[in-house]
Design an enzyme around this catalytic site. Sequence first.
Site, PDB file in Angstrom:
ATOM      1  N   ARG A   1       0.836  -1.207   0.000  1.00  0.00           N
ATOM      2  CA  ARG A   1       0.000   0.000   0.000  1.00  0.00           C
ATOM      3  C   ARG A   1       0.871   1.257   0.000  1.00  0.00           C
ATOM      4  NH1 ARG A   1      -5.373   1.561   0.480  1.00  0.00           N
ATOM      5  NH2 ARG A   1      -6.141  -0.568   0.579  1.00  0.00           N
TER       6      ARG A   1
ATOM      7  N   GLU B   1     -10.382   5.055   6.875  1.00  0.00           N
ATOM      8  CA  GLU B   1      -8.978   5.440   6.966  1.00  0.00           C
ATOM      9  C   GLU B   1      -8.625   6.784   6.320  1.00  0.00           C
ATOM     10  OE1 GLU B   1      -8.224   1.515   5.202  1.00  0.00           O
ATOM     11  OE2 GLU B   1      -6.405   1.548   6.392  1.00  0.00           O
TER      12      GLU B   1
HETATM   13  N1  MTE Z   1     -13.330   3.964  13.983  1.00  0.00           N
HETATM   14  C1  MTE Z   1     -13.491   3.551  15.259  1.00  0.00           C
HETATM   15  N2  MTE Z   1     -14.323   4.230  16.061  1.00  0.00           N
HETATM   16  N3  MTE Z   1     -12.803   2.480  15.746  1.00  0.00           N
HETATM   17  C2  MTE Z   1     -11.917   1.771  14.966  1.00  0.00           C
HETATM   18  O1  MTE Z   1     -11.315   0.808  15.425  1.00  0.00           O
HETATM   19  N4  MTE Z   1     -10.848   1.566  12.745  1.00  0.00           N
HETATM   20  C3  MTE Z   1     -10.449   2.283  11.540  1.00  0.00           C
HETATM   21  C4  MTE Z   1     -11.661   2.951  10.897  1.00  0.00           C
HETATM   22  N5  MTE Z   1     -12.383   3.713  11.876  1.00  0.00           N
HETATM   23  C5  MTE Z   1     -11.721   2.196  13.612  1.00  0.00           C
HETATM   24  C6  MTE Z   1     -12.486   3.301  13.160  1.00  0.00           C
HETATM   25  C7  MTE Z   1      -9.825   1.430  10.546  1.00  0.00           C
HETATM   26  S1  MTE Z   1      -8.177   1.117  10.656  1.00  0.00           S
HETATM   27  C8  MTE Z   1     -10.525   0.902   9.498  1.00  0.00           C
HETATM   28  S2  MTE Z   1      -9.786  -0.035   8.317  1.00  0.00           S
HETATM   29  C9  MTE Z   1     -11.970   1.136   9.347  1.00  0.00           C
HETATM   30  O2  MTE Z   1     -12.514   1.932  10.404  1.00  0.00           O
HETATM   31  C10 MTE Z   1     -12.677  -0.217   9.313  1.00  0.00           C
HETATM   32  O3  MTE Z   1     -14.039  -0.116   9.255  1.00  0.00           O
HETATM   33  P1  MTE Z   1     -14.846   0.054   7.887  1.00  0.00           P
HETATM   34  O4  MTE Z   1     -14.171  -0.818   6.880  1.00  0.00           O
HETATM   35  O5  MTE Z   1     -16.183  -0.401   8.249  1.00  0.00           O
HETATM   36  O6  MTE Z   1     -14.742   1.487   7.536  1.00  0.00           O
HETATM   37  N1  HPA Z   2      -5.791  -2.933   4.139  1.00  0.00           N
HETATM   38  C1  HPA Z   2      -5.962  -3.586   5.294  1.00  0.00           C
HETATM   39  N2  HPA Z   2      -5.689  -4.857   5.438  1.00  0.00           N
HETATM   40  C2  HPA Z   2      -5.213  -5.526   4.393  1.00  0.00           C
HETATM   41  C3  HPA Z   2      -5.008  -4.909   3.171  1.00  0.00           C
HETATM   42  C4  HPA Z   2      -5.325  -3.551   3.039  1.00  0.00           C
HETATM   43  O1  HPA Z   2      -5.163  -2.940   1.977  1.00  0.00           O
HETATM   44  N3  HPA Z   2      -4.516  -5.832   2.319  1.00  0.00           N
HETATM   45  C5  HPA Z   2      -4.417  -6.960   3.028  1.00  0.00           C
HETATM   46  N4  HPA Z   2      -4.833  -6.790   4.284  1.00  0.00           N
HETATM   47 MO1  MOS Z   3      -7.636  -0.774   9.039  1.00  0.00          MO
HETATM   48  S1  MOS Z   3      -5.625  -0.400   9.287  1.00  0.00           S
HETATM   49  O1  MOS Z   3      -7.368  -1.489   7.463  1.00  0.00           O
HETATM   50  O2  MOS Z   3      -7.859  -2.078  10.109  1.00  0.00           O
END
Ligand code: MTE
Ligand code: HPA
Ligand code: MOS
Length: 752
Positions: free
Chosen positions: A304, A706
Amino acid sequence: MKDYDVLLHVKGESEFTADRAAGMEMLHIAILTSTSAHAKISAINFDDARKIPGVAGIFTEKDIPGNNEIGNIIADEPLLAKNEVHHVGQPIAIIVAESRDLAKKAANSIRVVYEELPPIFTPREAHAKGSFIAPPRTFSLGDIEGAWKNCDCIVEGSVEIGGQEHLYLETQNAFATPKEGGGVKVYSSSQSPTAVQKTTAGILGLPMHQVEVDVLRLGGGFGGKEDQATPYAAMAALAAMILKKPVQIVLKREEDLCITGKRHPYSSDYKIGLKKDGTILAYDVKFFQNSGASADLSTAILERTLLHTTGSYFIPNVRSYAACCRTNLVPNTAYRGFGGPQAMLVLESAIWKAAEKLGINPVVLQKKNLSKKGDEFPYGMKNLSDNAIKCFEQADKKYDIADIMENANKWNESHPSKKKGVAVMPLCFGISFTSTFLNQASSLVHVYNDGSVGVTTGAIEMGQGVNAKIRTVISRVFSIDISRIKSESTNTTRNANTSPTAASSGADLNGNATRIACEDILSRLKAFVADQLETSPEQVEIKNEKVLCGGKETKWNWTSLVNDVYFSRIGLSSLAHYATPKIFFDKKIEKGDAFAYHTFGTAIAEVNLDCLRGTYEVESMKIIHDAGQSIHSVIDRGQIEGAVLQGIGWLTMEELVYGKTGKLLTKDLSSYKIPDIYFSPKEISIEFLESDEPNAGALNSKAIGEPPFMYGLAVYFALQNAIKAFRPKINTIFDTPLTPEKVLLSLFNDHQ
Ligand code: MTE
Ligand code: HPA
Ligand code: MOS
């Protein structure tokens, strides 16, 4: 909005993993961990520990019936160390006792004799010694060697980037209960129940169907529980299986800080070349990732980084080299942004230095080089949208960037010891798992015959609101009130082969699978009505719980229809699968359409620096964000605010300090500082990009989790600008985090 998650949280009634064990008789685990960063284990003496009354068992790698392996992508990490240790905090044995304190006491009485080996702590040293997790990779575009001669301005430099602790409120924990027939049920605080299931099955030497994993919700994950919740679940399961009793493990905060992986620190070197008019022609960059002692997710994170080499910009000639450097620190892991933020920080630093050399404001270069529709990224994918430019323009129109900067400059003239700094961060973040096969999800929807609905998907609720979004999808597809819908825990017996809830695609993937499941049930409901009224299903519609035919009301509403359908012996459940279409990546040539789409945005940060004390305040963050057609704008705003603060913390106050022997010194919250409410920007203004384009997320939304993390970069460069306003000739060094101490030292050290 009526939402039971919020109601439960506010009342303190929501249950987290450890709460679910309340009232059950449990044995407790303490882990014996390595105090050496790199050593052979010459002897361990368990005698004293075994004698302590209340100790139920002590297990080492020898007690593992299956495969002593937790490596997910690369099999290079044992659950319990065998003969050698590779970082401080590496688990060696687990001690099971009647209470956690007793288990800890027993662990403390165990003597391990180490034969020390030389450790490596920095990625540059690991790189020089050829200590890699996997072979380094290079992404290229255009002709990098040929491009330099066409450049009027060339700048070279390096950037040192610090790691970051996840600091989820709920520490790593799990409990396991034995099941009939030799299986186990594991309650885990994991973003990735299937990984827990598979790895635990491997450890126990069982087929996956003998391991049931259930996750209700997490008190935060942020990537820290994508891969690294697994070993704790496996430890509980191992002990439960051997002792035939329920066993629980809950890490104390300090243990969690010391033994779990963090965001990867990176070292990097760059060379950037531009034309006089500010067009970036060439960018050559090397990333040295501090992966830690084993692979964990490092190779995917590195990928990434490579994919985000050019950030929001189009650069025609690029070479991006990146290496996962094996060191003797704890294996680092996923953290919001997953390697993207590090790539963007290096590029923005290069642009900042180039602007300095050209004697112009970095924002001029940022604006000039924004990627537009059709521009190629170094991995061969074309930009599908003009939203990078649109976000920038909407931000400029609404906030007038030049005006903000001019006001800051004027203010600075009349304030000799305080300086304001302003910086802009354009964002472009690829949405999809970089590992293409993970871009799939399933959803199981039950319509009960009273009209209420239950749903389970592979998604994990960790505070990001994915369950509320999934309920919104159901409510919109069925056109029913959201209070009818309940999200159940995520369970491997209901949804199999699930991807981690990560890569910001939880709502996209599981929301789309849920939409398909609902559409499937809806088509059966419509066919039933059409059959009864002797018309075609296209004539039938459900609107606000009323059943219409040809636009006119019928005798049915949602509940009576569901009831009649049930009595006609028609199924009211559906299990649907979704896979993101079209994406692919060819690692042999490092090219492909890796992402379903990109998320865009622009942030403007304004800081105020006290140049006598080195302390600073973030006065404002002004953001235009492309959330597509947001499913739930309250959640999306919350995600942006949280991510922004986490991004600011990473680059300002959050500093991980290791001692000479590789031991983490910032192992409590009095030494590891994260932003609190007082440090939050005084003003956060968020506006969504005005756009009615179709999007690949559920119901035309876009992923949110993210991307906004990277707006934190605006604050870092605003601080650098404020420092420069005080010391115009300073030789700016990019070495994050920019703590108040570092600011003060840079202001009074004479590295001009
Ligand atoms: N928001 C909260 N409140 N708590 C979390 O742990 N994780 C983050 C983001 N927002 C997180 C968060 C991360 S690293 C990711 S990848 C995404 O939420 C995952 O959730 P989604 O794929 O449903 O957006
Ligand atoms: N994001 C988070 N987790 C992952 C990814 C990514 O792009 N690829 C493989 N595991
Ligand atoms: Mo988020 S770092 O892809 O859990």
